[in-house]
Design a protein around this motif. Sequence first.
Motif, mmCIF file in Angstrom:
data_model
loop_
_atom_site.group_PDB
_atom_site.id
_atom_site.type_symbol
_atom_site.label_atom_id
_atom_site.label_comp_id
_atom_site.label_asym_id
_atom_site.label_seq_id
_atom_site.Cartn_x
_atom_site.Cartn_y
_atom_site.Cartn_z
ATOM 1 N N ARG A 1 4.283 2.983 -3.477
ATOM 2 C CA ARG A 1 4.033 4.127 -4.351
ATOM 3 C C ARG A 1 2.696 3.936 -5.052
ATOM 4 N NH1 ARG A 1 5.635 3.068 -9.777
ATOM 5 N NH2 ARG A 1 6.437 0.948 -10.007
ATOM 6 N N VAL A 2 2.036 5.046 -5.320
ATOM 7 C CA VAL A 2 0.744 5.003 -5.999
ATOM 8 C C VAL A 2 0.985 4.766 -7.486
ATOM 9 C CG1 VAL A 2 -1.354 6.279 -6.566
ATOM 10 C CG2 VAL A 2 -0.290 6.560 -4.309
ATOM 11 N N VAL A 3 0.412 3.683 -8.025
ATOM 12 C CA VAL A 3 0.615 3.351 -9.438
ATOM 13 C C VAL A 3 -0.666 3.491 -10.259
ATOM 14 C CG1 VAL A 3 2.560 1.825 -8.978
ATOM 15 C CG2 VAL A 3 0.245 0.878 -9.007
ATOM 16 N N LYS A 4 -1.811 3.585 -9.585
ATOM 17 C CA LYS A 4 -3.067 3.723 -10.324
ATOM 18 C C LYS A 4 -4.094 4.399 -9.423
ATOM 19 C CE LYS A 4 -4.021 0.399 -13.181
ATOM 20 N NZ LYS A 4 -4.503 -0.867 -13.815
ATOM 21 N N GLU A 5 -4.957 5.233 -10.042
ATOM 22 C CA GLU A 5 -5.998 5.940 -9.299
ATOM 23 C C GLU A 5 -7.341 5.798 -10.002
ATOM 24 O OE1 GLU A 5 -4.942 9.997 -8.011
ATOM 25 O OE2 GLU A 5 -2.958 9.635 -8.893
ATOM 26 N N LEU B 1 -12.196 1.666 -7.412
ATOM 27 C CA LEU B 1 -11.375 1.841 -6.221
ATOM 28 C C LEU B 1 -10.480 3.057 -6.407
ATOM 29 C CD1 LEU B 1 -10.339 -1.814 -5.297
ATOM 30 C CD2 LEU B 1 -11.880 -0.313 -4.030
ATOM 31 N N ASP B 2 -10.041 3.629 -5.292
ATOM 32 C CA ASP B 2 -9.339 4.908 -5.361
ATOM 33 C C ASP B 2 -7.855 4.790 -5.681
ATOM 34 O OD1 ASP B 2 -11.498 6.687 -4.904
ATOM 35 O OD2 ASP B 2 -11.478 6.149 -2.786
ATOM 36 N N LEU B 3 -7.142 3.899 -4.979
ATOM 37 C CA LEU B 3 -5.691 3.855 -5.128
ATOM 38 C C LEU B 3 -5.179 2.418 -5.195
ATOM 39 C CD1 LEU B 3 -4.689 6.502 -2.399
ATOM 40 C CD2 LEU B 3 -4.914 6.903 -4.856
ATOM 41 N N MET B 4 -4.245 2.188 -6.111
ATOM 42 C CA MET B 4 -3.485 0.942 -6.133
ATOM 43 C C MET B 4 -2.036 1.289 -5.817
ATOM 44 S SD MET B 4 -2.548 -1.665 -9.270
ATOM 45 C CE MET B 4 -4.245 -2.006 -9.735
ATOM 46 N N LEU B 5 -1.494 0.630 -4.791
ATOM 47 C CA LEU B 5 -0.116 0.863 -4.386
ATOM 48 C C LEU B 5 0.727 -0.360 -4.706
ATOM 49 C CD1 LEU B 5 -0.759 2.242 -0.756
ATOM 50 C CD2 LEU B 5 -1.032 3.443 -2.929
ATOM 51 N N GLU B 6 2.010 -0.122 -4.967
ATOM 52 C CA GLU B 6 2.933 -1.232 -5.185
ATOM 53 C C GLU B 6 4.251 -0.964 -4.478
ATOM 54 O OE1 GLU B 6 3.426 -2.012 -9.337
ATOM 55 O OE2 GLU B 6 1.496 -3.048 -9.524
ATOM 56 N N LYS B 7 4.838 -2.036 -3.969
ATOM 57 C CA LYS B 7 6.195 -2.019 -3.416
ATOM 58 C C LYS B 7 6.860 -3.297 -3.890
ATOM 59 C CE LYS B 7 6.832 -2.534 1.052
ATOM 60 N NZ LYS B 7 6.940 -2.218 2.504
ATOM 61 N N GLU C 1 -9.148 2.152 -0.543
ATOM 62 C CA GLU C 1 -10.329 2.973 -0.776
ATOM 63 C C GLU C 1 -10.296 4.129 0.226
ATOM 64 O OE1 GLU C 1 -13.876 4.497 -2.261
ATOM 65 O OE2 GLU C 1 -12.425 3.089 -3.113
ATOM 66 N N VAL C 2 -10.679 5.325 -0.238
ATOM 67 C CA VAL C 2 -10.645 6.529 0.598
ATOM 68 C C VAL C 2 -12.071 7.035 0.795
ATOM 69 C CG1 VAL C 2 -9.683 8.845 0.882
ATOM 70 C CG2 VAL C 2 -8.394 7.110 -0.397
ATOM 71 N N LYS C 3 -12.414 7.357 2.034
ATOM 72 C CA LYS C 3 -13.735 7.902 2.332
ATOM 73 C C LYS C 3 -13.590 9.272 2.990
ATOM 74 C CE LYS C 3 -16.041 4.420 0.785
ATOM 75 N NZ LYS C 3 -16.681 4.575 -0.550
ATOM 76 N N SER C 4 -14.237 10.264 2.390
ATOM 77 C CA SER C 4 -14.223 11.618 2.929
ATOM 78 C C SER C 4 -15.185 11.709 4.114
ATOM 79 C CB SER C 4 -14.642 12.606 1.836
ATOM 80 O OG SER C 4 -14.839 13.897 2.365
#
Length: 240
Positions: free
Chosen positions: A109-113, A125-131, A139-142
């Motif tokens: 799940r996304v916990v930080k953006e 950085l774009d997204l921090m996920l945790e499980k 990191e996301v690149k358009s």
Amino acid sequence: MNEGYITINFNLVSGVFIQRLNRFMALVEVDGKIALAHLPNSGRLRTVLCSGAPVYLRAIGDNPSRKSAYTIFSIKRGDIMIIVDAQFSNFLAKESINLGLFEDLLGYRVVKENFKLSDGFNARLDLMLEKFSDRFYIEVKSVTHVVDNVALFPDAPTLRGRQHVLQLISLLRRGFKSGLIFSVQRPDAKLMRPNVKIDLQFTKLLRKAADEGLRIFTLKSTFNPPKTIKIEANKPPFTF
């Protein structure tokens, strides 16, 4: 399941693209009137922008802090509808994760953006996920540049992109999982590659990162105006 559908929650108005004025500003025509529009993409966009092309815009309304009343969301080049808004790529990536489209990211799940880490790197950085106790940095690149059905990133030299890859390598070496999502925001791409002719150093760093364990994902988006976007994980396939 590797595909899903998103319904956008904002209204768009149609217009016509006239010309790019500078990096982030353009002229458009809406209801027969010429207007300024914010162009939320710093790329060169040579295979995207075209004078006279239909565009979809977010109407911002009266805002004294803005020079423009509109933000360009998408542009139609030939028969291809392209989401030009680079900032929207994070939303697309987050929704794809929430929908469980990437097998390797199931349960996260996304916990930080849009965040900074205290690791000596200045970039966000774009997204921090945790499980549970497991953490995954993304990191996301358009991507909007396509030549002969091959999506290429970047379309201009990207110091910021190189810094992001170096940061992801650093995280890998510290024991964290990390990945990069290329958000291909047009439907005509059949393959995804790093653009070695534009930024050789980025390509070399990305290959090094992949050798050290960086996960490289792709996400193709097809916008069907006025509200629906189809997203497909692991398309187009990535190769060096």
